[in-house]
Every structure is written in C-alpha cells, then in structure tokens.
Enzyme design. Structure first.
Site, PDB file in Angstrom:
ATOM      1  CD  GLU A  26      -2.968  -1.167   2.259  1.00 48.04           C
ATOM      2  OE1 GLU A  26      -4.067  -1.714   2.045  1.00 48.04           O
ATOM      3  OE2 GLU A  26      -2.668  -0.603   3.334  1.00 48.04           O
ATOM      4  CD  GLU A  60      -4.560  -5.799   2.175  1.00 47.45           C
ATOM      5  OE1 GLU A  60      -5.358  -5.095   2.843  1.00 47.45           O
ATOM      6  OE2 GLU A  60      -3.327  -5.713   2.282  1.00 47.45           O
TER       7      GLU A  60
END
Length: 681
Positions: free
Chosen positions: A151, A316
């Site tokens: 991320e 995710e």
C-alpha cells in the site's frame, strides 16, 4: 501473470501471515484453504526481521520451511518485499530513515510506514533486503508473483524529513536547472519568497497561517510521487533479475500523491487493489451522512483501478469487520455482503480476488480487523460463503479475461487532481462534480470509465467513448488541448465544467481571456465569474425544456466564433447570462458548462446527450441495484448487484443463462437483499 490472470478462469486467494501462528497450524490452514477454493496466499509484507533479524545477518529457514509445505500441499504463493515496516534495529541505529511531520518531529518505531523514501540509508538497506529476498526465494516453484512493499503512500503520503528536503532540491534542480526559472515558476516575488541559493529551499514547512506557496506545494506533490515511483522501480528492477518465466510483479492499493499510472507502466505487470466496502458502515458519524452511496462507492474506486489495468486483481478483499484498537469500529458484513463485494470487484474487471485475511489476528493494532475465520478458527458463516463464491466463480470461468464495457468516460489528470487538493476554490467545485457525476451515472445505470490523460496522451485512447466529461480542467496545456480537439474533431462529444483553463502547468493563473486555451475549442468567453453567494437563493439553469439548479460556482458565458448558447441562468443577477455553450468542431461537439455538476444537472446532460441507461433494452432494475457489462468477443455478461438489504424486483428483457445455476432466465424476477445475478446474454 498467467497464474492468476490467465484469461481462462477466476482465482481466489487470501492473505496469510505464517509468522503470526504456531507452525503446527500451517498445514491445517493451507489444507482448509484449498478445500474452500482458495489456491493462492500472499505472505511476508511485514516480515523483514524473519530474514534479517539483526543488521547484515541473514537467515532463510523460516520462509523456506513454509514454502516447502506450500509446495507439498499444492498452494501457490505471492511473495512480498518487506519494506513497509523496517525492523527496530534499523530505525534505532539509523533514525534518519524515519519520516517526520511538518514540524520536523520524527515518527517513531511502533506502527508502519514510518520511513521515508529518500533516506540514502533506507534506500541501500531496502535494496539489500529485496535482493536477498528475490535471489533466494524467487526460484521456488510455488511462488507465482511478487508484491512490492505494501500500500505505497497509504496512511502517510507527505514526507518532511531532512532527507526529503535534500532530495527535493535535486528534483527541482533537474526540473528547472536554475533558480531564476524556479523563482519565475513559483511566483516567489509574492510575499518576498525569492530564493538566492538552493539550500534555502525545503519541503513545505509550518507557517503561522498554514498557507504555503501553492506552486511549491504542487511541485512538492509531484516530488512525492516521483520518490515513491523511484522506490517501487528500484525494487521491481531487482526482482525482475530473478523472476521465473510467467511470474509477475505488482503492488496493492491505490493511494494519493502518487501517479499510479506511471508507476504501473514503469514497474508493474498490473495493479492490484485493496477493496474494503465495509468502511461505509464504520460507526463514525461521517459514514452515515444522508445521501451517501455507502458500499456502492467502492465501484468508483474500482473504476479508478480499471483505468490502470483493464483486468486486475484484488489483493485484499473485505471478508470481516474492520477496525483497529485505536480507531475504526464496524459491524460484521451481513450474510451475502461478502459475495456482493466480491462480485462488485469481478464486475469491474477483477479476475483474481484475495480475501483479507485468513484468520483474525490475536495481537497488535489490527485485532479487530477480522478475517474469514475468527480467533478460534471454527467453521463459520464467512468460510461457507467463500466456498459458495468459489462455486459461483467456477460457473463463470468463460467470462475471465473479458473487459468492462462503457461508452461514457470521466477525464482526469494528476496535475488537476493534486491542484484540487491544495486549492480550496478548485477543490470545492471538483469534489461536488466528481461525487455528482458518479451518483448520476450509477443511479441511472450508465457504466463509465475514468480516463487519465497527460501531455503525451494520444486521442486514439479517447475515441472509444461517445461522451467524455472533463469536470474542471483548471490546469490546461497546449498538448492536452490538442488531444481533446482531436477527439472532438473525430466525432466525440466533450463536456467541460466551470473553472477550466485558468491555470498553467505550474499552477499560476493565466492572463488570457478565460477559459484560456479552451476558448477556441469550446467557442466560449467568460467575462465574469463568481461563487454562488449564500444569499443568492436557488440559482437555476434552463436548457430547452429542462430547468435545473446550478451548483457552487457560476461562469457567466458568452459564445464566440461558431459557439452557440445552449442554456441560460434564470435567477439572481446571473439571469440571462450564458450557462452552457456548445461548439461544433469537425465531426463532434464541445460543450462548456458554467457551473459545477450536481446529480440533477449531470442526469440532464446524460439524457440530452443520449447516453443514459444504455442497457435499458436489456434489463430493468431499481436504483438500489448496480449493473455492469463485461464483454469478451461477441459474448456479453451482465451483472446485477443489489446493495439494499431488501429484495429488488428486476426484469430481464432478453433471454440469458444464469451463470450461477446454468439455467435459462428471462422476464420478471426478484433478487434478494445483497444478492447478485450474473447472466450470459
């Protein structure tokens, strides 16, 4: 890419952290995953110390043991570089690697993403650990791909360390070459900010009014993006030296102050996204504002991902309640929502979906970020839903590799995205219009794409769209104007909103008649403009037989050249002034609309331009449902997603095959709350 995006089937995965669990659980976990339809695990993104427990001492046995087991049971692995969380020995010995707040106070060890990309020490130690990871593990048969970091730019996307100021100066020297050029671009004559030495320049620092030079901040944002991209490319270049044929490099998420499109081109095979629609149900007050699109808003994010990679993965995917011990409180997804959100991702182009996470962690900040299993590992409703999703995807495998279909696009570019962050005038109109366009398109069942352009863009990539909206092209360049002109000349319809064309690439306001470089293309002059005053009441616009409310701002327009006034303001002192001008250019038409969009005005544009509800002859659904079409050759696949907890009545106007059941379907039917339907037409 072949292992998860081969165009022949859909693949399920999950995020797994072997370092969190006793080794005695590993085999049972992997075998239960496989039995549930999960065939890929992502590992190691926070596990630097498992390979380098102390500086310069490397041991590979922990992950070797896990990978041996993965190969034995037949589990595929996406391996991650661990640079999102440097180990304690590193940050203690080398505090210069730490990021800082705007006051220069360092972020200390104990969380994550506390490093800065520009520390020479961190760059060297990151290069070394990535080299060690890749050289040792990349050849393993079970590894099918790599994730860079985790991320990138999540949580903290501003950097104020001493290393950042030094690197910022290098970035600016490369860009401007001389202080004279920088001073001109930044307008440093204002408030006596002129620089006479490069060492006088720093990343933005605290000022008494929290106002800093906007042209500096725009370049600083570009610098952050450049720093993050270089950090990703450094890792990608190392990994690719050891990559097996067919293996891929990706990263996850989609975060700010980062040109994700350029990063993808430079460093990735495709982008993966982290999709958490349950954020819409967090117990914070902002999540419950009336009129919000709730979990449906994540379709907007997925459309952003699709602009990077038409077929992509979800690294995710929401599987349980989300929350940290310090903030975020949310309910568990209701029965059916896990399937709904998975199919939301698939509808927008995801051929790979990996759930976060396998089991809820019993320790640390994320003890309330629930996975498929709860702490006890007992069978539960969510693992049953995963098994059902797997069965559904098995029946849909002929759709894999298909492309989302849209004839409407919303143009974006990073210069304007970043300018809207730092300029409240720009941000106010842009936030209103982006929200309104998405809502109007969603609620009218009009699929759309985001289309990013820059100075090197080619009009060919725009020509597949019947209509393009460029809500607020505040910063405009000659190169981008030429791309837009070529699109219109070829037969396209372009709609540009207010506050466009009044800044150059540095963010300085131009001294041309507005809308500057867009005047000739749109046939528009703007002799006057204003925010709509709070005491103005309802300011309305009349376009033929349609009257609707203007929003936020009013450019008072006059047509020039071949421009034609299509609509006028009908209230306040704006009454009679132009609100919409059109201009025929070649085979197409350009429109300049003098206000920000609201849901009502956006819908009027969709109707007037005849692009609204393009599948109304295929299916009739209520506003509570989203529809999407994925196309592969001559085959089309229809998704109907019900975001409401109540049943939805729909009518399928063409015969098709329900890909969940294999049965022919048509006519009226009911879709239960949170239920989905996928039909091959």
């Amino acid at each position: 890419m072949g292992a998860i995006l081969d165009g022949n089937r859909f693949v399920l995965g999950t995020c797994y952290y072997p370092e969190h669990w006793p080794k005695e659980l590993w085999r049972e976990d992997l075998e239960r995953m496989l039995a549930s339809g999960i065939e890929v695990v992502r590992i190691a993104e926070f596990a630097w110390s498992k390979v380098e427990p102390t500086e310069g001492n490397f041991t590979y046995s922990f992950f070797d043991e896990f990978l041996d087991l993965a190969e034995e049971v037949g589990m595929k692995v996406i391996f991650c570089t661990p640079t999102a969380t440097p180990p304690a020995w590193l940050t203690e010995k080398y505090p210069e690697v730490l990021n800082a707040d705007i006051n220069g106070v360092l972020y200390r060890h104990g969380a994550r993403r506390h490093y800065n990309y520009n520390s020479p020490v961190y760059q060297e130690l990151s290069k070394r650990i990535v080299e060690k990871f890749a050289s040792h593990y990349a050849s393993r048969p079970c590894i099918i791909g790599w994730q860079i970091d985790n991320e990138i730019n999540c949580e903290k996307n501003v950097f104020y360390s001493g290393s950042d100021s030094k690197a910022f100066r290098v970035f600016l020297k490369d860009k401007y070459e001389s202080l004279e050029a920088l001073n001109e671009a930044w307008g440093t004559a204002f408030w006596n900010q002129t620089y006479t030495d490069w060492e006088e320049i720093h990343v933005p620092r605290k000022t008494y009014s929290d106002s800093t030079n906007p042209h500096e901040v725009l370049d600083y944002t570009r610098f952050i993006s450049d720093s993050a991209r270089c950090f990703a490319k450094m890792q990608s270049d190392i990994i690719r030296k050891y990559l097996k044929p067919g293996d891929f490099v990706t990263t996850n998420g989609l975060f700010g102050n980062l040109d994700n499109h350029q990063m993808t081109k430079e460093s990735l095979d495709f982008m993966t996204y982290d999709s958490y629609p349950n954020f819409a149900y967090c117990l914070d007050a902002y999540s419950n504002a009336p009129g919000e699109m709730k979990d449906r808003k994540w379709s907007r994010n997925l459309s952003e991902v699709r602009s990077l990679s038409p077929i992509f993965g979800i690294m995710e995917q929401q599987s349980g309640a989300n929350g940290w011990n310090t903030h975020m409180e949310a309910p568990t997804p209701r029965p059916g929502q896990m399937t709904l959100w998975t199919m939301q991702s698939v509808a927008h182009g995801a051929d790979y979906v990996s759930y976060f996470r396998w089991r809820t962690c019993t320790m640390g900040t994320e003890i309330y970020w629930h996975g498929i299993l709860d702490y006890s590992s007992r069978d539960n409703r969510r693992i049953a839903e995963v098994k059902d999703i797997h069965e559904k995807l098995q029946g849909m495998k002929e759709m894999a590799g298909s492309i989302y279909e849209a004839k409407v696009g919303i143009i974006k570019d990073y210069d304007n995205v970043w300018d809207a962050q730092l300029d409240v005038w720009h941000g106010r109109v842009d936030n209103a219009s982006q929200k309104a366009l998405f809502a109007a398109l969603q609620l009218s069942h009009t699929p759309f794409d985001y289309v990013y352009i820059n100075d090197a863009s080619d009009a060919e990539e725009l020509k597949k769209y019947q209509v393009l909206f460029y809500p607020h092209a505040t910063i405009m360049t000659k190169e981008r104007e030429a791309v837009l002109r070529a699109y219109v000349e070829a037969g396209g319809t372009l709609v540009i909103g207010c506050r466009s064309g009044y800044k150059n690439i540095t963010g300085r306001c131009v001294m041309d008649k507005l809308p500057g470089l867009l005047s000739d293309l749109t046939g528009t002059d703007i002799p006057e403009y204003s925010f709509i005053a709070p005491d103005a009441g309802k300011v309305t616009v009349k376009w033929d037989d349609r009257e609707f409310e203007a929003s936020v701002f009013a450019d008072l327009l006059q047509p020039i050249g071949a421009g034609k006034q299509e609509a006028s303001y009908t209230s306040d002192y704006y009454a009679g002034s132009g609100a919409l001008v059109s201009n025929v250019v070649g085979k197409g038409k350009a429109y300049y609309y003098g206000s920000a969009f609201n849901t009502e005005s956006a819908r009027v544009f969709l109707e007037k331009l005849d692009v609204i509800s393009p599948y109304r002859d295929v299916v009739s659904v209520p506003e509570s449902c989203e529809i999407a079409i994925r196309k592969k050759g001559d085959d089309r696949f229809l998704f109907v997603l019900n975001y409401d907890k109540n049943p939805a009545q729909i009518e399928l106007l063409r015969k098709g095959t329900d890909l969940y059941t294999g049965k022919e379907v048509s006519g009226q039917m009911e879709i239960k709350g949170y239920q989905t339907l996928v039909v091959k037409l």
